[in-house]
Design a protein around this motif. Structure first.
Motif, PDB file in Angstrom:
ATOM      1  N   ARG A  11      36.582 -13.693 -32.889  1.00 30.79           N
ATOM      2  CA  ARG A  11      37.080 -12.584 -33.691  1.00 30.79           C
ATOM      3  C   ARG A  11      38.556 -12.842 -33.984  1.00 30.79           C
ATOM      4  O   ARG A  11      39.285 -13.351 -33.145  1.00 30.79           O
ATOM      5  CB  ARG A  11      36.922 -11.290 -32.902  1.00 30.79           C
ATOM      6  N   ILE A  12      39.007 -12.483 -35.171  1.00 27.99           N
ATOM      7  CA  ILE A  12      40.402 -12.666 -35.567  1.00 27.99           C
ATOM      8  C   ILE A  12      41.131 -11.333 -35.445  1.00 27.99           C
ATOM      9  O   ILE A  12      40.643 -10.309 -35.915  1.00 27.99           O
ATOM     10  CB  ILE A  12      40.512 -13.161 -37.028  1.00 27.99           C
ATOM     11  N   ALA A  13      42.287 -11.368 -34.815  1.00 22.75           N
ATOM     12  CA  ALA A  13      43.162 -10.195 -34.726  1.00 22.75           C
ATOM     13  C   ALA A  13      44.546 -10.637 -35.196  1.00 22.75           C
ATOM     14  O   ALA A  13      44.871 -11.821 -35.150  1.00 22.75           O
ATOM     15  CB  ALA A  13      43.220  -9.677 -33.293  1.00 22.75           C
ATOM     16  N   ALA A  18      52.234 -10.411 -38.289  1.00 24.53           N
ATOM     17  CA  ALA A  18      51.273 -11.099 -39.154  1.00 24.53           C
ATOM     18  C   ALA A  18      50.560 -10.108 -40.066  1.00 24.53           C
ATOM     19  O   ALA A  18      50.282 -10.415 -41.226  1.00 24.53           O
ATOM     20  CB  ALA A  18      50.255 -11.863 -38.317  1.00 24.53           C
ATOM     21  N   ALA A  19      50.286  -8.902 -39.576  1.00 19.02           N
ATOM     22  CA  ALA A  19      49.659  -7.873 -40.409  1.00 19.02           C
ATOM     23  C   ALA A  19      50.571  -7.498 -41.573  1.00 19.02           C
ATOM     24  O   ALA A  19      50.102  -7.302 -42.703  1.00 19.02           O
ATOM     25  CB  ALA A  19      49.314  -6.651 -39.575  1.00 19.02           C
ATOM     26  N   THR A  77      42.596 -16.033 -26.864  1.00 18.40           N
ATOM     27  CA  THR A  77      42.505 -15.307 -25.595  1.00 18.40           C
ATOM     28  C   THR A  77      41.786 -16.162 -24.553  1.00 18.40           C
ATOM     29  O   THR A  77      41.111 -17.138 -24.881  1.00 18.40           O
ATOM     30  CB  THR A  77      41.755 -13.971 -25.761  1.00 18.40           C
ATOM     31  N   ALA A  78      41.926 -15.772 -23.305  1.00 21.96           N
ATOM     32  CA  ALA A  78      41.365 -16.538 -22.191  1.00 21.96           C
ATOM     33  C   ALA A  78      39.859 -16.752 -22.324  1.00 21.96           C
ATOM     34  O   ALA A  78      39.339 -17.799 -21.957  1.00 21.96           O
ATOM     35  CB  ALA A  78      41.676 -15.845 -20.869  1.00 21.96           C
ATOM     36  N   VAL A  84      44.387 -14.549 -31.995  1.00 20.76           N
ATOM     37  CA  VAL A  84      45.446 -13.653 -32.427  1.00 20.76           C
ATOM     38  C   VAL A  84      46.406 -14.432 -33.305  1.00 20.76           C
ATOM     39  O   VAL A  84      47.040 -15.386 -32.850  1.00 20.76           O
ATOM     40  CB  VAL A  84      46.206 -13.038 -31.227  1.00 20.76           C
ATOM     41  N   VAL A  85      46.467 -14.055 -34.557  1.00 21.11           N
ATOM     42  CA  VAL A  85      47.346 -14.745 -35.510  1.00 21.11           C
ATOM     43  C   VAL A  85      48.711 -14.082 -35.438  1.00 21.11           C
ATOM     44  O   VAL A  85      48.843 -12.876 -35.610  1.00 21.11           O
ATOM     45  CB  VAL A  85      46.770 -14.678 -36.936  1.00 21.11           C
ATOM     46  N   ALA A  86      49.728 -14.893 -35.170  1.00 26.10           N
ATOM     47  CA  ALA A  86      51.077 -14.389 -35.018  1.00 26.10           C
ATOM     48  C   ALA A  86      51.923 -14.599 -36.255  1.00 26.10           C
ATOM     49  O   ALA A  86      52.903 -13.883 -36.474  1.00 26.10           O
ATOM     50  CB  ALA A  86      51.754 -15.065 -33.833  1.00 26.10           C
TER      51      ALA A  86
END
Length: 90
Positions: A11-13, A18-19, A77-78, A84-86
């Motif tokens: 999943r992409i967050a 970035a948002a 994530t672990a 998570v796109v920064a």
């Protein structure tokens, strides 16, 4: 015979910064290029290269697509279920 399922995508967050970058993109071509890059890292979160000098405990990576001219900085994530796109650069 049970149906065959492909591998599961991560999943992409997006981080808050970035948002905001995502909200600023108005070009259809840039959105299309970004979508393609996001699909790549959702299918293979290790597609990007590790960035050196990260001491936060998480592996910060960079994915660059020179053809589409997209750069994503992200971490996984672990459990390798969320990317998570920064940072987004199109």
């Amino acid at each position: 015979m049970a149906p065959q399922h492909g591998s599961r995508r991560a999943r992409i967050a997006f981080s808050d910064s970035a948002a905001k970058q995502l909200d600023a993109i108005t070009s259809e071509a840039e959105l299309h290029a970004l979508d393609r890059a996001l699909v790549v890292i959702s299918v293979d979160p290790e597609a990007g290269e590790p960035l050196p000098g990260d001491s936060s405990g998480r592996q910060v990576r960079q994915y660059v697509d020179d053809v589409e001219r997209v750069r994503l900085v992200y971490w996984v994530t672990a459990m390798k279920t969320v990317v998570v796109v920064a940072f987004i650069e199109v």
